[in-house]
Scaffold this motif. Structure first.
Motif, PDB file in Angstrom:
ATOM      1  N   ASN A   1      30.166  40.575  44.790  1.00 43.09           N
ATOM      2  CA  ASN A   1      31.159  41.642  44.664  1.00 43.09           C
ATOM      3  C   ASN A   1      32.564  40.538  44.440  1.00 43.09           C
ATOM      4  O   ASN A   1      33.284  40.924  43.302  1.00 43.09           O
ATOM      5  CB  ASN A   1      31.654  42.513  45.734  1.00 43.09           C
TER       6      ASN A   1
ATOM      7  N   VAL B   1      35.179  39.642  40.804  1.00 45.28           N
ATOM      8  CA  VAL B   1      36.735  39.635  41.101  1.00 45.28           C
ATOM      9  C   VAL B   1      37.202  38.324  40.348  1.00 45.28           C
ATOM     10  O   VAL B   1      38.107  38.617  39.565  1.00 45.28           O
ATOM     11  CB  VAL B   1      37.227  39.898  42.501  1.00 45.28           C
TER      12      VAL B   1
ATOM     13  N   THR C   1      35.320  45.480  49.059  1.00 42.11           N
ATOM     14  CA  THR C   1      35.118  44.911  48.033  1.00 42.11           C
ATOM     15  C   THR C   1      34.585  45.755  46.795  1.00 42.11           C
ATOM     16  O   THR C   1      34.517  44.972  45.441  1.00 42.11           O
ATOM     17  CB  THR C   1      33.739  43.700  48.274  1.00 42.11           C
TER      18      THR C   1
ATOM     19  N   LEU D   1      37.083  46.412  44.128  1.00 45.89           N
ATOM     20  CA  LEU D   1      37.375  45.078  43.236  1.00 45.89           C
ATOM     21  C   LEU D   1      36.297  44.627  42.343  1.00 45.89           C
ATOM     22  O   LEU D   1      36.106  43.892  41.475  1.00 45.89           O
ATOM     23  CB  LEU D   1      37.535  43.992  43.999  1.00 45.89           C
ATOM     24  N   ARG D   2      34.978  45.401  42.427  1.00 46.23           N
ATOM     25  CA  ARG D   2      33.664  45.036  41.780  1.00 46.23           C
ATOM     26  C   ARG D   2      33.846  45.811  40.420  1.00 46.23           C
ATOM     27  O   ARG D   2      33.149  46.803  40.137  1.00 46.23           O
ATOM     28  CB  ARG D   2      32.424  45.536  42.591  1.00 46.23           C
TER      29      ARG D   2
ATOM     30  N   ASN E   1      45.931  48.188  42.699  1.00 43.65           N
ATOM     31  CA  ASN E   1      45.072  47.300  43.250  1.00 43.65           C
ATOM     32  C   ASN E   1      44.810  47.730  44.712  1.00 43.65           C
ATOM     33  O   ASN E   1      43.682  47.835  45.093  1.00 43.65           O
ATOM     34  CB  ASN E   1      45.332  45.875  43.011  1.00 43.65           C
TER      35      ASN E   1
END
Length: 268
Positions: free
Chosen positions: A42, A46, A127, A130-131, A166
């Motif tokens: 992951n 990023v 995570t 963000l993957r 984000n």
């Protein structure tokens, strides 16, 4: 690195560390794979996504907004409105654009091939938020750049929106569970962790719900809001059936090649 980059990195690190600490202390669910196995793949995605974005758009989205302002391109560069109104409306319209982008990535077979890399995670935590496949990152960058140019969005609006996007993605993917009464109250405005886990359900009637990354308004307005899954949050089947938990499917090479291998071409 300029001041805005330091601010973005600081907010990112602060939210990530806070949510990771909370899910380590009070995890909502147990993962089928070891954290190290999942996090390596992951977090590598990023880094690759960030590199792809920098190569494709070195000036960043804030740079796109600066260019639009200098060239007097876009709605808010053509009409006279208070700067606060321009910032607020730009953020609102960027958010609804991302909502519809998300829906399109589920509905269009070619786009789903990219987006399923995100949904193939057998667990959701900080995570997972963000993957995303680097190609999806690049396409999303083009969508946001186009919206920024059309709106003539102020630089401040773009910076705040990118930081918030984000932060919310990390927040609502975190492996935590709020008390139900708090969750229901917060869900009047925000996408909570439980609501977003419904979106990561293996069942298409739930995967195609709760598309918002931040607020629940758009899902409520456009008929995609679901407050409860058929299963309890503890028992909810997460991920994609075609990608059962395994270390071989969680590695960086497997994630990068996933869109190019045979598989379901839509999320329904």
């Amino acid at each position: 690195m300029d001041d805005t980059s330091f601010i973005r990195l600081g907010v990112f690190a602060g939210v990530f560390v806070t949510m990771a600490a909370l899910e380590a202390w009070l995890p909502a669910r147990r993962a089928a794979l070891r954290k190290r196995t999942r996090w390596q793949g992951n977090l590598a995605m990023v880094v690759l996504g960030a590199l792809a974005a920098r190569v494709v758009l070195p000036a960043t989205l804030a740079g796109v907004a600066m260019w639009a302002g200098d060239q007097s391109v876009g709605l808010f560069n053509q009409i006279s409105v208070h700067p606060f109104v321009a910032v607020a409306l730009s953020m609102l319209l960027l958010d609804v654009a991302i909502y519809w982008q998300h829906r399109l990535f589920h509905a269009v077979p070619l786009l789903w091939r990219l987006h399923k890399v995100h949904h193939a995670d057998s667990h959701t935590d900080t995570t997972t938020g963000l993957r995303f496949h680097p190609l999806e990152i690049v396409l999303s960058l083009f969508v946001k750049a186009a919206v920024i140019i059309l709106l003539g969005a102020p630089v401040m609006a773009v910076l705040i929106f990118e930081i918030a996007l984000n932060a919310f993605s990390i927040f609502n993917h975190a492996n935590i569970r709020l008390p139900q009464r708090w969750d229901d109250r917060l869900a009047l405005v925000l996408i909570t962790q439980r609501l977003h886990r419904i979106h990561h359900s293996q069942h298409s009637r739930e995967t195609n719900r709760n598309f918002g990354f931040s607020v629940t308004w758009w899902d409520r307005l456009f008929g995609s809001y679901t407050p409860r899954a058929a299963q309890s949050d503890e028992m909810l089947d997460i991920g994609l059936k075609e990608y059962p938990p395994s270390s071989s499917s969680a590695g960086i090479l497997a994630l990068l090649s996933m869109p190019f291998k045979p598989g379901k071409t839509k999320s329904d």
